[in-house]
Write a protein that holds these residues in place. Structure first.
Motif, short mmCIF file in Angstrom:
data_model
loop_
_atom_site.label_atom_id
_atom_site.label_comp_id
_atom_site.label_asym_id
_atom_site.label_seq_id
_atom_site.Cartn_x
_atom_site.Cartn_y
_atom_site.Cartn_z
N ARG A 113 0.83 -1.21 0.00
CA ARG A 113 0.00 0.00 0.00
C ARG A 113 0.86 1.25 0.00
N PHE A 114 1.95 1.22 0.75
CA PHE A 114 2.86 2.36 0.80
C PHE A 114 3.44 2.63 -0.59
N VAL A 115 3.94 1.59 -1.23
CA VAL A 115 4.57 1.76 -2.55
C VAL A 115 3.53 2.21 -3.58
N SER A 116 2.33 1.66 -3.51
CA SER A 116 1.31 2.03 -4.51
C SER A 116 0.85 3.48 -4.34
N ALA A 117 1.07 4.06 -3.17
CA ALA A 117 0.65 5.45 -2.93
C ALA A 117 1.76 6.46 -3.21
N LEU A 118 2.96 5.98 -3.58
CA LEU A 118 4.06 6.89 -3.86
C LEU A 118 3.83 7.66 -5.16
N ASP A 122 8.87 9.74 -6.29
CA ASP A 122 9.31 9.02 -5.09
C ASP A 122 9.52 7.54 -5.38
N GLU A 123 8.69 6.99 -6.27
CA GLU A 123 8.87 5.58 -6.64
C GLU A 123 10.22 5.40 -7.33
N ALA A 124 10.57 6.31 -8.21
CA ALA A 124 11.86 6.23 -8.89
C ALA A 124 13.01 6.36 -7.89
N ARG A 125 12.87 7.26 -6.92
CA ARG A 125 13.90 7.42 -5.88
C ARG A 125 14.06 6.13 -5.08
N LEU A 126 12.93 5.54 -4.70
CA LEU A 126 12.97 4.30 -3.93
C LEU A 126 13.63 3.18 -4.73
N ARG A 127 13.28 3.06 -6.01
CA ARG A 127 13.91 2.04 -6.86
C ARG A 127 15.42 2.26 -6.94
#
Length: 158
Positions: A113-118, A122-127
């Motif tokens: 849920r956390f990742v789907s809400a990024l 922010d998703e690119a930063r996390l990756r």
């Protein structure tokens, strides 16, 4: 913040109610004052540098709670303690996030849920951070040797 001195019932001496602080606001203020100390500080020093005229016992309570959360460290100084922030703001935020995750039964669902809400950024930063962490011994902050080490172990080093 300069809050007026209150009474035991939460109001001021002239009958007005004091605004309530948000959850964690006092802890954040105490941490900010500790960071400004530039080194270990006593509870008395923290009390003197806080706005709002908090009682010494309140400052001790807040510092003790922060210690239990591993947000500060303490060393014996005579009959009392000298307190030091255990981490910077980013490290403390990461510790809070992990504490929330640790309190949940279904970690995978929470993470999903956390990742789907990024946001896409922010998703690119996390990756990118995950990729860097998988590539070598350096962690995302660039400090060698921290990869795989729990945040609280790093935070305790102070």
């Amino acid at each position: 913040m300069n809050r007026p001195t209150g009474t035991d019932d939460g109001g001021t001496r002239d009958g007005r109610r004091l605004p309530r602080r948000g959850q964690g606001q006092l802890e954040s203020q105490v941490l900010a004052v500790l960071r400004s100390a530039g080194g270990p500080a006593t509870a008395g020093w923290v009390q003197e540098h806080l706005d709002g005229g908090l009682a010494y016992t309140t400052v001790i309570t807040i510092l003790s709670r922060l210690y239990a959360k591993k947000a500060v460290t303490r060393t014996r100084q005579g009959r009392s303690y000298a307190w030091t922030p255990a981490s910077d703001e980013a490290g403390l935020a990461a510790l809070r996030m992990r504490r929330v995750l640790d309190g949940e039964d279904d970690r995978e669902a929470v993470l999903a849920r956390f990742v789907s809400a990024l946001t896409p950024g922010d998703e690119a930063r996390l990756r990118a951070l995950l990729s860097r962490a998988a590539d070598g011994p350096d962690d995302a902050s660039g400090r060698p040797g921290d990869a795989g080490r729990p945040d609280d172990a790093t935070a305790q080093e102070g």
